[in-house]
Design a protein around this motif. Structure first.
Motif, PDB file in Angstrom:
ATOM      1  N   ARG A 175       0.956  -1.369  -0.113  1.00 44.00           N
ATOM      2  CA  ARG A 175      -0.074  -0.064   0.085  1.00 44.00           C
ATOM      3  C   ARG A 175       0.805   1.227   0.003  1.00 44.00           C
ATOM      4  O   ARG A 175       1.852   1.344   0.699  1.00 44.00           O
ATOM      5  N   LEU A 176       0.492   2.049  -0.962  1.00 47.01           N
ATOM      6  CA  LEU A 176       1.565   3.609  -0.953  1.00 47.01           C
ATOM      7  C   LEU A 176       0.338   4.660  -0.395  1.00 47.01           C
ATOM      8  O   LEU A 176      -0.437   4.767  -0.912  1.00 47.01           O
ATOM      9  N   ARG A 212       2.083  -8.050   4.370  1.00 45.37           N
ATOM     10  CA  ARG A 212       1.594  -6.696   3.947  1.00 45.37           C
ATOM     11  C   ARG A 212       2.735  -5.665   4.175  1.00 45.37           C
ATOM     12  O   ARG A 212       3.381  -5.663   5.249  1.00 45.37           O
ATOM     13  N   THR A 213       3.017  -4.848   3.332  1.00 46.79           N
ATOM     14  CA  THR A 213       3.951  -3.503   3.506  1.00 46.79           C
ATOM     15  C   THR A 213       3.165  -2.558   3.045  1.00 46.79           C
ATOM     16  O   THR A 213       2.519  -2.189   2.050  1.00 46.79           O
ATOM     17  N   ALA A 214       3.510  -1.348   3.741  1.00 50.21           N
ATOM     18  CA  ALA A 214       3.037   0.077   3.578  1.00 50.21           C
ATOM     19  C   ALA A 214       4.292   0.869   3.215  1.00 50.21           C
ATOM     20  O   ALA A 214       5.182   0.954   4.049  1.00 50.21           O
ATOM     21  N   VAL A 215       4.251   1.743   2.063  1.00 51.87           N
ATOM     22  CA  VAL A 215       5.224   2.574   1.930  1.00 51.87           C
ATOM     23  C   VAL A 215       4.562   3.996   1.825  1.00 51.87           C
ATOM     24  O   VAL A 215       3.406   4.283   1.362  1.00 51.87           O
ATOM     25  N   VAL A 225      10.556  12.187   4.120  1.00 52.76           N
ATOM     26  CA  VAL A 225      10.714  11.157   4.799  1.00 52.76           C
ATOM     27  C   VAL A 225      10.018   9.865   4.005  1.00 52.76           C
ATOM     28  O   VAL A 225       8.790  10.250   3.454  1.00 52.76           O
ATOM     29  N   ILE A 226      10.547   8.796   3.820  1.00 49.51           N
ATOM     30  CA  ILE A 226      10.214   7.792   3.025  1.00 49.51           C
ATOM     31  C   ILE A 226      10.099   6.548   4.138  1.00 49.51           C
ATOM     32  O   ILE A 226      11.187   6.274   4.753  1.00 49.51           O
ATOM     33  N   GLU A 227       8.881   6.021   4.305  1.00 51.12           N
ATOM     34  CA  GLU A 227       8.910   4.965   5.226  1.00 51.12           C
ATOM     35  C   GLU A 227       8.543   3.678   4.700  1.00 51.12           C
ATOM     36  O   GLU A 227       7.539   3.710   3.648  1.00 51.12           O
ATOM     37  N   VAL A 228       9.203   2.327   4.797  1.00 48.45           N
ATOM     38  CA  VAL A 228       8.659   1.055   4.347  1.00 48.45           C
ATOM     39  C   VAL A 228       8.554   0.196   5.784  1.00 48.45           C
ATOM     40  O   VAL A 228       9.471  -0.121   6.455  1.00 48.45           O
ATOM     41  N   ILE A 229       7.291  -0.188   5.917  1.00 49.04           N
ATOM     42  CA  ILE A 229       6.768  -0.928   6.993  1.00 49.04           C
ATOM     43  C   ILE A 229       6.127  -1.867   6.684  1.00 49.04           C
ATOM     44  O   ILE A 229       5.341  -2.122   5.661  1.00 49.04           O
ATOM     45  N   ASP A 230       6.614  -3.330   7.129  1.00 50.31           N
ATOM     46  CA  ASP A 230       6.005  -4.737   7.115  1.00 50.31           C
ATOM     47  C   ASP A 230       5.419  -5.222   8.219  1.00 50.31           C
ATOM     48  O   ASP A 230       5.833  -4.807   9.156  1.00 50.31           O
ATOM     49  N   ASP A 231       4.536  -6.049   8.001  1.00 43.76           N
ATOM     50  CA  ASP A 231       4.119  -6.827   9.313  1.00 43.76           C
ATOM     51  C   ASP A 231       4.522  -8.290   9.280  1.00 43.76           C
ATOM     52  O   ASP A 231       3.831  -9.356   9.701  1.00 43.76           O
ATOM     53  N   GLY A 232       5.914  -8.491   8.682  1.00 42.80           N
ATOM     54  CA  GLY A 232       6.432  -9.766   8.764  1.00 42.80           C
ATOM     55  C   GLY A 232       6.893 -10.119  10.104  1.00 42.80           C
ATOM     56  O   GLY A 232       6.818  -9.534  11.092  1.00 42.80           O
ATOM     57  N   PRO A 233       7.760 -11.058  10.090  1.00 44.64           N
ATOM     58  CA  PRO A 233       8.642 -11.713  11.497  1.00 44.64           C
ATOM     59  C   PRO A 233       9.549 -10.456  11.973  1.00 44.64           C
ATOM     60  O   PRO A 233       9.749 -10.621  13.031  1.00 44.64           O
ATOM     61  N   GLY A 234       9.878  -9.592  11.191  1.00 48.44           N
ATOM     62  CA  GLY A 234      10.788  -8.428  11.826  1.00 48.44           C
ATOM     63  C   GLY A 234      12.307  -8.992  11.627  1.00 48.44           C
ATOM     64  O   GLY A 234      12.632 -10.021  11.260  1.00 48.44           O
ATOM     65  N   VAL A 235      12.883  -7.946  11.879  1.00 45.72           N
ATOM     66  CA  VAL A 235      14.528  -8.226  11.859  1.00 45.72           C
ATOM     67  C   VAL A 235      14.887  -8.984  13.248  1.00 45.72           C
ATOM     68  O   VAL A 235      14.669  -8.490  14.574  1.00 45.72           O
TER      69      VAL A 235
END
Length: 302
Positions: A175-176, A212-215, A225-235
Motif C-alpha cells: 500500500r502506497l 503486507r507492506t506500507a510505503v 521522509v520515506i517509510e517502508v513498514i511490513d508486518d512480517g517476522p521483523g529483523v
C-alpha cells in the motif's frame, strides 16, 4: 598509505613549528628574567627548555600510534570484506560449475532437466551480476566519487518503485501513501530508486507470502521522509545493531517463515547499499526496533 604519510609529515612539521615558536619565548624569559618584570627562577626555565621537546615528542608519538592502530583496523576490515565478498561470489560459481559438470556427465539429457539447469544457472549469473554491481557502487561511494545531482520527484519515484515491486512479487501486497505537499529533492534519481527498491526487496526476500507492506512519503522537520513498514517476522534482535553493515544475512533467522523460492535471495549488501546511498545524499536511514515487523525510515534533506 601515501595520504597517511603526508598526514604524519604535516603533523611533524606542525610539531616543529610549535617547538620553534616556544623555544625563543622560553629563551627570552631565560635571558631577561621575565617579560612581565616578574622574577622567574632560571632553573625552572632551563627545565622547561628540556621538557618542551620531550612533551612535544610524546604527543606526536601518541598521535602516530593512534593512526597506526586506525590503519591496522581499516586493513583488517578490508581483509574481512574481501574474504566475505569472495565467499559470496563462490556460492553462485559453485552452483554453475556443478550444473556444467552434470551436463558433461550426461545428466542433463532430459529436456526438462536441461531447461531447469539453464534457468538455475541464469539465476546464479544474475545474482553474481547484482553482487558485483552493488560492490562497485559501495566502492564508488566509499571513494567519495560524486553522485549525480538533479531534481528528483520522490512521489513519482515511489510510485514507480512500488509498481515494479508489485509486478516482481504479487504475493506481497503493498500500500502506497503519499501525503500532500512538495516531495522534490536534489540527488541521483537512479541511486535513490535503488535505495527504496532494496528496502522492498528486503521484504520480498525475508518475509512469507501474504506479508503486507506500507510505503509512505511525507515531509518532517525540513526532511523528506520515506517509510517502508511490513508486518512480517521483523529483523532478528541479534541483527538489529548491524543491519546496515555489509554482508549481514537475515536468511538463517527467517528461513522458517520464507518460502523456498524466496529464501536466501539477498546477498547481504542490500541494506548497506541503502545506508551508503542515503548518507551520500546527506540523509539518514534508521530501523525502528520497537515495531512488530520491520520499520525503515529514510530522511533526506528537502
Amino acid at each position: 598509505m601515501s595520504t597517511l604519510r603526508l598526514s604524519n609529515a604535516a603533523r611533524s612539521r606542525r610539531g616543529c613549528v610549535v617547538i620553534g615558536v616556544l623555544f625563543p619565548v622560553v629563551a627570552y624569559f631565560l635571558q631577561s628574567g621575565s617579560a612581565l618584570r616578574v622574577p622567574v627562577p632560571h632553573g625552572l626555565l632551563r627545565l622547561a627548555l628540556i621538557l618542551l621537546p620531550l612533551l612535544a615528542g610524546l604527543g606526536l608519538g601518541a598521535q602516530l600510534r593512534r593512526e597506526r592502530d586506525t590503519r591496522r583496523k581499516t586493513e583488517h576490515r578490508l581483509l574481512e570484506f574481501l574474504a566475505t565478498a569472495g565467499h559470496e561470489l563462490r556460492t553462485p560459481l559453485t552452483a554453475i560449475s556443478g550444473y556444467i559438470q552434470l551436463a558433461q556427465m550426461g545428466g542433463l539429457a532430459d529436456v526438462e532437466k536441461f531447461d531447469l539447469a539453464i534457468s538455475r544457472m541464469a539465476d546464479e549469473a544474475r545474482r553474481m551480476s547484482a553482487l558485483l554491481d552493488e560492490l562497485a557502487l559501495l566502492a564508488k561511494i566509499g571513494l567519495g566519487q560524486p553522485l549525480r545531482r538533479e531534481p528528483v520527484n520522490l512521489a513519482r519515484l515511489c510510485r514507480e518503485v512500488v509498481a515494479d515491486a508489485r509486478a516482481c512479487s504479487p504475493h506481497h501486497p503493498i500500500r502506497l501513501t503519499i501525503l500532500p505537499g512538495n516531495h522534490s529533492v536534489i540527488g541521483d534519481r537512479d541511486r535513490l530508486y535503488q535505495a527504496v527498491a532494496n528496502l522492498l526487496a528486503n521484504v520480498r526476500h525475508h518475509t512469507p507470502h501474504g506479508t503486507r507492506t506500507a510505503v509512505g512519503l511525507g515531509t518532517e522537520e525540513g526532511y523528506r521522509v520515506i517509510e517502508v513498514i511490513d508486518d512480517g517476522p521483523g529483523v532478528p534482535v541479534e541483527l538489529r545493531g548491524s543491519a546496515f553493515e555489509r554482508f549481514v544475512h537475515g536468511r538463517q533467522a527467517t528461513a522458517a517463515h520464507v518460502p523456498d523460492d524466496a529464501a536466501g535471495g539477498g546477498n547481504g549488501l542490500g541494506l548497506s547499499v541503502v545506508a551508503a546511498i542515503v548518507t551520500a545524499h546527506g540523509g539518514k536511514v534508521t530501523l525502528d526496533s520497537t515495531y512488530r515487523g520491520a520499520w525503515f525510515r529514510i530522511r533526506l534533506p528537502a
